[in-house]
Design an enzyme around this catalytic site. Structure first.
Site, PDB file in Angstrom:
ATOM      1  N   ASP A 137       0.807  -1.308  -0.428  1.00  0.00           N
ATOM      2  CA  ASP A 137      -0.140  -0.475   0.582  1.00  0.00           C
ATOM      3  C   ASP A 137       0.753   1.069   0.059  1.00  0.00           C
ATOM      4  OD1 ASP A 137      -2.705  -1.730   0.365  1.00  0.00           O
ATOM      5  OD2 ASP A 137      -2.047  -1.193   2.310  1.00  0.00           O
ATOM      6  N   GLN A 165      -0.913   7.528  -6.358  1.00  0.00           N
ATOM      7  CA  GLN A 165      -2.074   8.036  -5.790  1.00  0.00           C
ATOM      8  C   GLN A 165      -1.685   9.017  -6.684  1.00  0.00           C
ATOM      9  OE1 GLN A 165       0.726   8.180  -1.573  1.00  0.00           O
ATOM     10  NE2 GLN A 165      -1.300   7.931  -0.852  1.00  0.00           N
ATOM     11  N   ARG A 173      -1.508  -0.666  -8.429  1.00  0.00           N
ATOM     12  CA  ARG A 173      -2.931   0.427  -7.822  1.00  0.00           C
ATOM     13  C   ARG A 173      -2.388   1.329  -8.264  1.00  0.00           C
ATOM     14  NH1 ARG A 173      -4.137  -1.119  -1.975  1.00  0.00           N
ATOM     15  NH2 ARG A 173      -3.919  -2.869  -2.473  1.00  0.00           N
ATOM     16  N   LYS A 204      -6.656   7.912  -6.229  1.00  0.00           N
ATOM     17  CA  LYS A 204      -6.790   8.813  -5.834  1.00  0.00           C
ATOM     18  C   LYS A 204      -5.428   9.253  -4.910  1.00  0.00           C
ATOM     19  CE  LYS A 204     -11.560   9.692  -7.571  1.00  0.00           C
ATOM     20  NZ  LYS A 204     -12.721  10.611  -6.793  1.00  0.00           N
ATOM     21  N   THR A 247     -10.938   2.897  -7.129  1.00  0.00           N
ATOM     22  CA  THR A 247     -12.069   3.967  -7.380  1.00  0.00           C
ATOM     23  C   THR A 247     -13.857   3.103  -7.104  1.00  0.00           C
ATOM     24  OG1 THR A 247     -12.658   6.081  -7.969  1.00  0.00           O
ATOM     25  CG2 THR A 247     -11.961   3.925  -9.842  1.00  0.00           C
TER      26      THR A 247
HETATM   27  C1  LIG Z   1      -8.704  -1.018  -3.063  1.00  0.00           C
HETATM   28  C2  LIG Z   1      -8.202   0.794  -2.180  1.00  0.00           C
HETATM   29  C3  LIG Z   1      -7.235   0.289  -2.205  1.00  0.00           C
HETATM   30  C4  LIG Z   1      -6.290   1.799  -1.712  1.00  0.00           C
HETATM   31  N1  LIG Z   1      -5.365   1.721  -1.916  1.00  0.00           N
HETATM   32  C5  LIG Z   1      -4.772   3.250  -1.015  1.00  0.00           C
HETATM   33  C6  LIG Z   1      -3.507   3.082  -0.906  1.00  0.00           C
HETATM   34  O1  LIG Z   1      -2.886   2.140  -0.501  1.00  0.00           O
HETATM   35  N2  LIG Z   1      -3.525   4.806  -0.431  1.00  0.00           N
HETATM   36  C7  LIG Z   1      -3.633   6.260  -0.721  1.00  0.00           C
HETATM   37  O2  LIG Z   1      -3.408   6.472   0.127  1.00  0.00           O
HETATM   38  N3  LIG Z   1      -4.782   5.639  -0.770  1.00  0.00           N
HETATM   39  C8  LIG Z   1      -6.055   4.407  -1.074  1.00  0.00           C
HETATM   40  N4  LIG Z   1      -7.212   3.998  -1.433  1.00  0.00           N
HETATM   41  C9  LIG Z   1      -7.807   5.123  -1.220  1.00  0.00           C
HETATM   42  C10 LIG Z   1      -8.013   6.246  -2.174  1.00  0.00           C
HETATM   43  O3  LIG Z   1      -7.115   7.359  -2.546  1.00  0.00           O
HETATM   44  C11 LIG Z   1      -9.628   7.397  -2.558  1.00  0.00           C
HETATM   45  O4  LIG Z   1      -8.698   8.119  -1.432  1.00  0.00           O
HETATM   46  C12 LIG Z   1     -10.595   6.464  -1.924  1.00  0.00           C
HETATM   47  O5  LIG Z   1     -11.334   5.365  -3.054  1.00  0.00           O
HETATM   48  C13 LIG Z   1     -11.582   7.802  -2.634  1.00  0.00           C
HETATM   49  O6  LIG Z   1     -12.174   7.956  -3.512  1.00  0.00           O
HETATM   50  P1  LIG Z   1     -12.641   7.343  -5.062  1.00  0.00           P
HETATM   51  O7  LIG Z   1     -12.078   7.344  -5.949  1.00  0.00           O
HETATM   52  O8  LIG Z   1     -13.315   6.259  -4.801  1.00  0.00           O
HETATM   53  O9  LIG Z   1     -13.809   8.965  -5.084  1.00  0.00           O
HETATM   54  P2  LIG Z   1     -14.216   9.626  -4.365  1.00  0.00           P
HETATM   55  O10 LIG Z   1     -14.689  10.325  -5.069  1.00  0.00           O
HETATM   56  O11 LIG Z   1     -13.816   9.865  -2.565  1.00  0.00           O
HETATM   57  O12 LIG Z   1     -15.929   8.271  -4.134  1.00  0.00           O
HETATM   58  C14 LIG Z   1     -16.294   8.548  -5.154  1.00  0.00           C
HETATM   59  C15 LIG Z   1     -17.933   7.536  -4.451  1.00  0.00           C
HETATM   60  O13 LIG Z   1     -17.795   6.451  -3.408  1.00  0.00           O
HETATM   61  C16 LIG Z   1     -18.220   6.479  -2.524  1.00  0.00           C
HETATM   62  N5  LIG Z   1     -17.401   6.492  -1.375  1.00  0.00           N
HETATM   63  C17 LIG Z   1     -16.064   6.437  -1.320  1.00  0.00           C
HETATM   64  N6  LIG Z   1     -15.494   6.470  -0.347  1.00  0.00           N
HETATM   65  C18 LIG Z   1     -16.183   5.685   0.178  1.00  0.00           C
HETATM   66  C19 LIG Z   1     -16.472   5.478   1.573  1.00  0.00           C
HETATM   67  N7  LIG Z   1     -15.142   5.651   3.263  1.00  0.00           N
HETATM   68  N8  LIG Z   1     -17.223   5.136   2.211  1.00  0.00           N
HETATM   69  C20 LIG Z   1     -18.870   4.966   1.400  1.00  0.00           C
HETATM   70  N9  LIG Z   1     -18.485   5.806   0.438  1.00  0.00           N
HETATM   71  C21 LIG Z   1     -17.521   5.669  -0.520  1.00  0.00           C
HETATM   72  C22 LIG Z   1     -19.714   8.002  -2.853  1.00  0.00           C
HETATM   73  O14 LIG Z   1     -20.859   7.814  -2.907  1.00  0.00           O
HETATM   74  C23 LIG Z   1     -18.170   8.750  -3.472  1.00  0.00           C
HETATM   75  O15 LIG Z   1     -19.435   9.997  -4.087  1.00  0.00           O
HETATM   76  C24 LIG Z   1      -7.711   3.055  -1.981  1.00  0.00           C
HETATM   77  C25 LIG Z   1      -8.966   2.548  -2.471  1.00  0.00           C
HETATM   78  C26 LIG Z   1      -9.272   1.226  -2.925  1.00  0.00           C
HETATM   79  C27 LIG Z   1     -10.755   1.760  -3.699  1.00  0.00           C
END
Ligand SMILES: Cc1cc2nc3c(=O)[nH]c(=O)nc-3n(C[C@H](O)[C@H](O)[C@H](O)COP(=O)(O)OP(=O)(O)OC[C@H]3O[C@@H](n4cnc5c(N)ncnc54)[C@H](O)[C@@H]3O)c2cc1C
Length: 284
Positions: A106, A135, A156, A159, A198
């Protein structure tokens, strides 16, 4: 808090996590197991994490589950002592090698980006089935992507969850979205396997368009989502024939994890409270 966390965390024990993985596999999803914990303050704390990962890898193999593992290097002492962290990570990689499984590192906050990449490159030379995370919000990520592409890495793309200053990270949502797709394109162009992580419907649409245009086989990429989030979108992608992996955190550190996530990114609070009323996405 326990009720809120139960949507995002499989439970406290490996057994709970494995049974969740089995139901996800039954729904056509792959999984990645994450033993909760990060930022240890004493070297002794890393031992249990290593044992937990080794046991998880053994049980995944014994039960023939479709799951790999994701590891946070600060849980292995990266901030305390990088040499100790390397030693501990190697023990996890050994277990993965023994069972022919894959380990993803991660990506955490920007204070450890460089060290995390260094350890990734070092281990990637020794074992192919190791992946990393980039990221999209970090300005440096396209350069890192080019370096990773040179070794054909498995990446991976997400955002980025940590709060970072404007000097090193984009703050604007649309700019981050654009950067996300630029990274996905760059990596796919270079022939890398990409985990598109995402829940953002706009980004999922953009990614699907790219996949269609490039006529990518399903083996070239996967979507990735967090446990308990965007269940409807997840099911739609699986029904459409795409590979999809669910990130399944578990462990005794669930409380600290949930609180820290809330503090780091208060916008999650809204999702968390919605989760009280709309527990979609999690099987059971
Ligand atoms: C499999 C996976 C691994 C990841 N690994 C890392 C990592 O190693 N390092 C790192 O910095 N980040 C990691 N992330 C987090 C990532 O960076 C984002 O912060 C997170 O995914 C929210 O961004 P989004 O692209 O889903 O968009 P957003 O615009 O934040 O979310 C889109 C929609 O998804 C839904 N949503 C998003 N998050 C949530 C939540 N927690 N609860 C409920 N609904 C939600 C909402 O409906 C939102 O409107 C990971 C995410 C995923 C999916």
């Amino acid at each position: 808090m326990r009720r809120v966390a139960s949507r995002y965390v499989a439970g406290e024990t490996l057994e709970e996590a494995l049974s969740l993985v089995a139901s996800l596999n039954g729904e056509g999803c792959m999984a990645t197991l994450d033993v909760l914990g990060e930022d240890v303050t004493r070297r002794e704390e890393t031992e249990q994490t290593v044992l937990d990962y080794r046991k998880a890898l053994t049980e995944i193999a014994a039960r023939r589950l479709d799951s790999n593992v994701s590891v946070k290097l600060t849980a292995l002492g990266l901030k305390l002592d990088p040499a100790h962290c390397r030693f501990e990570f190697e023990r996890i990689v050994e277990a993965a090698r023994e069972h022919g499984n894959f380990v993803r590192i991660d990506m955490e906050d920007s204070s450890v980006t460089e060290d995390t990449l260094r350890i990734f490159f070092e281990f990637r030379r020794m074992y192919e089935r190791i992946g990393i995370v980039l990221q999209a919000y970090l300005h440096r990520s396209p350069d890192d992507a080019r370096r990773i592409a040179e070794v054909g890495g498995n990446v991976r793309v997400c955002k980025g969850i940590y709060v970072e200053p404007p000097g090193i990270a984009y703050q604007d949502r649309d700019r981050i979205r654009a950067a996300f797709m630029e990274l996905v394109d760059l990596l796919l162009d270079a022939g890398c396997y990409v985990g598109i992580a995402t829940h953002d419907p706009a980004l999922v649409e953009r990614a699907l368009e790219t996949i269609r245009k490039r006529r990518l086989p399903r083996e070239a990429y996967e979507f990735q989502m967090l446990l308990g989030v965007a269940g409807t979108l997840r099911r739609r992608l699986v029904a459409g024939g795409h590979r999809l992996r669910v990130y399944v955190p578990y462990g005794e550190a669930w409380y600290a994890y949930s609180v820290r996530r809330l503090k780091e990114n208060p916008s999650i609070a809204g999702h968390v409270f919605m989760g009280l009323f709309r527990p979609e996405g999690k099987p059971r």
